[in-house]
Design a protein around this motif. Sequence first.
Motif, PDB file in Angstrom:
ATOM      1  N   ASP A  78       0.838  -1.198   0.000  1.00 54.97           N
ATOM      2  CA  ASP A  78       0.000   0.000   0.000  1.00 54.97           C
ATOM      3  C   ASP A  78       0.872   1.247   0.000  1.00 54.97           C
ATOM      4  O   ASP A  78       2.066   1.197   0.299  1.00 54.97           O
ATOM      5  CB  ASP A  78      -0.915  -0.017   1.227  1.00 54.97           C
ATOM      6  CG  ASP A  78      -1.956  -1.100   1.133  1.00 54.97           C
ATOM      7  OD1 ASP A  78      -2.888  -0.936   0.334  1.00 54.97           O
ATOM      8  OD2 ASP A  78      -1.835  -2.119   1.840  1.00 54.97           O
ATOM      9  N   ASP A  79       0.258   2.375  -0.301  1.00 53.55           N
ATOM     10  CA  ASP A  79       0.952   3.666  -0.278  1.00 53.55           C
ATOM     11  C   ASP A  79       0.151   4.616   0.613  1.00 53.55           C
ATOM     12  O   ASP A  79      -0.906   5.075   0.190  1.00 53.55           O
ATOM     13  CB  ASP A  79       1.059   4.231  -1.695  1.00 53.55           C
ATOM     14  CG  ASP A  79       1.863   5.521  -1.744  1.00 53.55           C
ATOM     15  OD1 ASP A  79       2.597   5.806  -0.762  1.00 53.55           O
ATOM     16  OD2 ASP A  79       1.749   6.246  -2.740  1.00 53.55           O
ATOM     17  N   PRO A  80       0.628   4.863   1.826  1.00 54.14           N
ATOM     18  CA  PRO A  80       1.882   4.354   2.407  1.00 54.14           C
ATOM     19  C   PRO A  80       1.726   2.904   2.878  1.00 54.14           C
ATOM     20  O   PRO A  80       0.605   2.436   3.087  1.00 54.14           O
ATOM     21  CB  PRO A  80       2.114   5.286   3.595  1.00 54.14           C
ATOM     22  CG  PRO A  80       0.740   5.690   4.036  1.00 54.14           C
ATOM     23  CD  PRO A  80      -0.085   5.758   2.759  1.00 54.14           C
ATOM     24  N   PRO A  81       2.857   2.227   3.060  1.00 54.35           N
ATOM     25  CA  PRO A  81       2.801   0.845   3.534  1.00 54.35           C
ATOM     26  C   PRO A  81       2.157   0.767   4.920  1.00 54.35           C
ATOM     27  O   PRO A  81       2.339   1.664   5.748  1.00 54.35           O
ATOM     28  CB  PRO A  81       4.269   0.420   3.613  1.00 54.35           C
ATOM     29  CG  PRO A  81       4.988   1.361   2.704  1.00 54.35           C
ATOM     30  CD  PRO A  81       4.231   2.657   2.779  1.00 54.35           C
ATOM     31  N   THR A  82       1.412  -0.310   5.158  1.00 57.70           N
ATOM     32  CA  THR A  82       0.854  -0.540   6.485  1.00 57.70           C
ATOM     33  C   THR A  82       1.995  -0.845   7.453  1.00 57.70           C
ATOM     34  O   THR A  82       3.122  -1.165   7.039  1.00 57.70           O
ATOM     35  CB  THR A  82      -0.126  -1.726   6.485  1.00 57.70           C
ATOM     36  OG1 THR A  82       0.616  -2.932   6.215  1.00 57.70           O
ATOM     37  CG2 THR A  82      -1.240  -1.534   5.456  1.00 57.70           C
ATOM     38  N   THR A  83       1.702  -0.790   8.731  1.00 57.43           N
ATOM     39  CA  THR A  83       2.714  -1.132   9.736  1.00 57.43           C
ATOM     40  C   THR A  83       3.210  -2.554   9.512  1.00 57.43           C
ATOM     41  O   THR A  83       4.416  -2.806   9.551  1.00 57.43           O
ATOM     42  CB  THR A  83       2.137  -0.978  11.154  1.00 57.43           C
ATOM     43  OG1 THR A  83       1.727   0.379  11.326  1.00 57.43           O
ATOM     44  CG2 THR A  83       3.167  -1.334  12.208  1.00 57.43           C
ATOM     45  N   TYR A  84       2.294  -3.478   9.246  1.00 63.51           N
ATOM     46  CA  TYR A  84       2.717  -4.851   9.006  1.00 63.51           C
ATOM     47  C   TYR A  84       3.606  -4.947   7.766  1.00 63.51           C
ATOM     48  O   TYR A  84       4.598  -5.674   7.757  1.00 63.51           O
ATOM     49  CB  TYR A  84       1.519  -5.799   8.853  1.00 63.51           C
ATOM     50  CG  TYR A  84       2.015  -7.190   8.583  1.00 63.51           C
ATOM     51  CD1 TYR A  84       2.330  -8.047   9.625  1.00 63.51           C
ATOM     52  CD2 TYR A  84       2.270  -7.626   7.285  1.00 63.51           C
ATOM     53  CE1 TYR A  84       2.847  -9.310   9.384  1.00 63.51           C
ATOM     54  CE2 TYR A  84       2.787  -8.884   7.034  1.00 63.51           C
ATOM     55  CZ  TYR A  84       3.078  -9.714   8.086  1.00 63.51           C
ATOM     56  OH  TYR A  84       3.618 -10.947   7.844  1.00 63.51           O
ATOM     57  N   GLN A  85       3.268  -4.233   6.706  1.00 62.82           N
ATOM     58  CA  GLN A  85       4.078  -4.284   5.487  1.00 62.82           C
ATOM     59  C   GLN A  85       5.482  -3.743   5.745  1.00 62.82           C
ATOM     60  O   GLN A  85       6.463  -4.302   5.239  1.00 62.82           O
ATOM     61  CB  GLN A  85       3.389  -3.520   4.359  1.00 62.82           C
ATOM     62  CG  GLN A  85       2.145  -4.222   3.849  1.00 62.82           C
ATOM     63  CD  GLN A  85       1.281  -3.347   2.967  1.00 62.82           C
ATOM     64  OE1 GLN A  85       1.414  -2.124   2.931  1.00 62.82           O
ATOM     65  NE2 GLN A  85       0.365  -3.976   2.242  1.00 62.82           N
ATOM     66  N   ARG A  86       5.592  -2.690   6.549  1.00 69.03           N
ATOM     67  CA  ARG A  86       6.925  -2.177   6.905  1.00 69.03           C
ATOM     68  C   ARG A  86       7.683  -3.207   7.744  1.00 69.03           C
ATOM     69  O   ARG A  86       8.885  -3.416   7.573  1.00 69.03           O
ATOM     70  CB  ARG A  86       6.809  -0.838   7.625  1.00 69.03           C
ATOM     71  CG  ARG A  86       6.413   0.287   6.680  1.00 69.03           C
ATOM     72  CD  ARG A  86       6.431   1.699   7.270  1.00 69.03           C
ATOM     73  NE  ARG A  86       6.850   1.862   8.635  1.00 69.03           N
ATOM     74  CZ  ARG A  86       6.031   1.880   9.709  1.00 69.03           C
ATOM     75  NH1 ARG A  86       4.745   1.744   9.563  1.00 69.03           N
ATOM     76  NH2 ARG A  86       6.512   2.063  10.909  1.00 69.03           N
ATOM     77  N   TYR A  87       6.974  -3.871   8.646  1.00 73.28           N
ATOM     78  CA  TYR A  87       7.572  -4.930   9.447  1.00 73.28           C
ATOM     79  C   TYR A  87       8.063  -6.062   8.532  1.00 73.28           C
ATOM     80  O   TYR A  87       9.174  -6.581   8.698  1.00 73.28           O
ATOM     81  CB  TYR A  87       6.541  -5.453  10.447  1.00 73.28           C
ATOM     82  CG  TYR A  87       6.950  -6.681  11.205  1.00 73.28           C
ATOM     83  CD1 TYR A  87       7.971  -6.646  12.145  1.00 73.28           C
ATOM     84  CD2 TYR A  87       6.291  -7.890  10.997  1.00 73.28           C
ATOM     85  CE1 TYR A  87       8.335  -7.776  12.856  1.00 73.28           C
ATOM     86  CE2 TYR A  87       6.645  -9.028  11.702  1.00 73.28           C
ATOM     87  CZ  TYR A  87       7.665  -8.963  12.631  1.00 73.28           C
ATOM     88  OH  TYR A  87       8.021 -10.087  13.326  1.00 73.28           O
ATOM     89  N   GLY A  88       7.263  -6.408   7.537  1.00 70.65           N
ATOM     90  CA  GLY A  88       7.654  -7.457   6.598  1.00 70.65           C
ATOM     91  C   GLY A  88       8.921  -7.135   5.822  1.00 70.65           C
ATOM     92  O   GLY A  88       9.687  -8.027   5.463  1.00 70.65           O
ATOM     93  N   LEU A  89       9.145  -5.859   5.584  1.00 71.00           N
ATOM     94  CA  LEU A  89      10.370  -5.455   4.893  1.00 71.00           C
ATOM     95  C   LEU A  89      11.618  -5.832   5.688  1.00 71.00           C
ATOM     96  O   LEU A  89      12.668  -6.104   5.106  1.00 71.00           O
ATOM     97  CB  LEU A  89      10.374  -3.951   4.629  1.00 71.00           C
ATOM     98  CG  LEU A  89       9.463  -3.466   3.509  1.00 71.00           C
ATOM     99  CD1 LEU A  89       9.346  -1.945   3.543  1.00 71.00           C
ATOM    100  CD2 LEU A  89       9.987  -3.926   2.167  1.00 71.00           C
ATOM    101  N   THR A  90      11.500  -5.870   7.021  1.00 69.52           N
ATOM    102  CA  THR A  90      12.669  -6.197   7.839  1.00 69.52           C
ATOM    103  C   THR A  90      13.036  -7.671   7.746  1.00 69.52           C
ATOM    104  O   THR A  90      14.176  -8.038   8.038  1.00 69.52           O
ATOM    105  CB  THR A  90      12.462  -5.807   9.321  1.00 69.52           C
ATOM    106  OG1 THR A  90      11.444  -6.644   9.897  1.00 69.52           O
ATOM    107  CG2 THR A  90      12.102  -4.336   9.462  1.00 69.52           C
ATOM    108  N   GLY A  91      12.088  -8.523   7.359  1.00 69.21           N
ATOM    109  CA  GLY A  91      12.375  -9.945   7.224  1.00 69.21           C
ATOM    110  C   GLY A  91      12.797 -10.356   5.830  1.00 69.21           C
ATOM    111  O   GLY A  91      13.320 -11.450   5.626  1.00 69.21           O
ATOM    112  N   ALA A  92      12.588  -9.480   4.855  1.00 66.65           N
ATOM    113  CA  ALA A  92      12.904  -9.820   3.466  1.00 66.65           C
ATOM    114  C   ALA A  92      14.386 -10.113   3.226  1.00 66.65           C
ATOM    115  O   ALA A  92      14.697 -11.012   2.439  1.00 66.65           O
ATOM    116  CB  ALA A  92      12.406  -8.729   2.523  1.00 66.65           C
ATOM    117  N   PRO A  93      15.327  -9.396   3.857  1.00 70.03           N
ATOM    118  CA  PRO A  93      16.738  -9.704   3.582  1.00 70.03           C
ATOM    119  C   PRO A  93      17.105 -11.160   3.853  1.00 70.03           C
ATOM    120  O   PRO A  93      17.866 -11.761   3.096  1.00 70.03           O
ATOM    121  CB  PRO A  93      17.513  -8.754   4.496  1.00 70.03           C
ATOM    122  CG  PRO A  93      16.590  -7.596   4.687  1.00 70.03           C
ATOM    123  CD  PRO A  93      15.204  -8.213   4.728  1.00 70.03           C
TER     124      PRO A  93
END
Length: 178
Positions: A78-93
């Motif tokens: 989403d734009d802006p990303p949801t809190t969960y989506q931002r959290y998910g970015l931290t696990g992507a690496p």
Amino acid sequence: MPHLIDSDEIDRLFREGFEHTAWRLESRRAYHVDYEGETYQRFLRGEEPARDPDRPWLVNMRRQTGAGKRVERVRLIDDPPTTYQRYGLTGAPAAVEAGEDVRYLPRLRAEQLGLPVEDFWLFDSRYVALFHYEGDEPIGLELIDDPARVLRYCQARDAAWHYAIPYGEFVAQVPSAV
């Protein structure tokens, strides 16, 4: 109600159920997470969440991609990303390091493309594992092997993959929460 496979069968799919490719569309704004757990709480405090590089999913992804198989996913954002989506970015690496190709597609673009709203895995372009949820909790996967239905998901994959942005490029555009 469709027949849903259990967790043992789901695990088997990822250990031995595909020969070449496993592809996922993640379309939900949030997934089940332990909101009280330390990892999520660290994220909310702006700290780097502690991640286990040896958790079973990542070990298996290293094994599968090390054998030459491709594991890819597109996450709608989403734009802006949801809190969960931002959290998910931290696990992507960790997923990327394990060999997955993780990409992001703005939700608005996905809607314009007419992508399905449901989450699914597509295995070897031969069968689909369609997620079923109760709230944020997955309750099982429905296996679909009907060629006409599978083709619909293959077309969705091709459209999503064409427009999706690789993790490294996408994360550079999103302000970090940690």
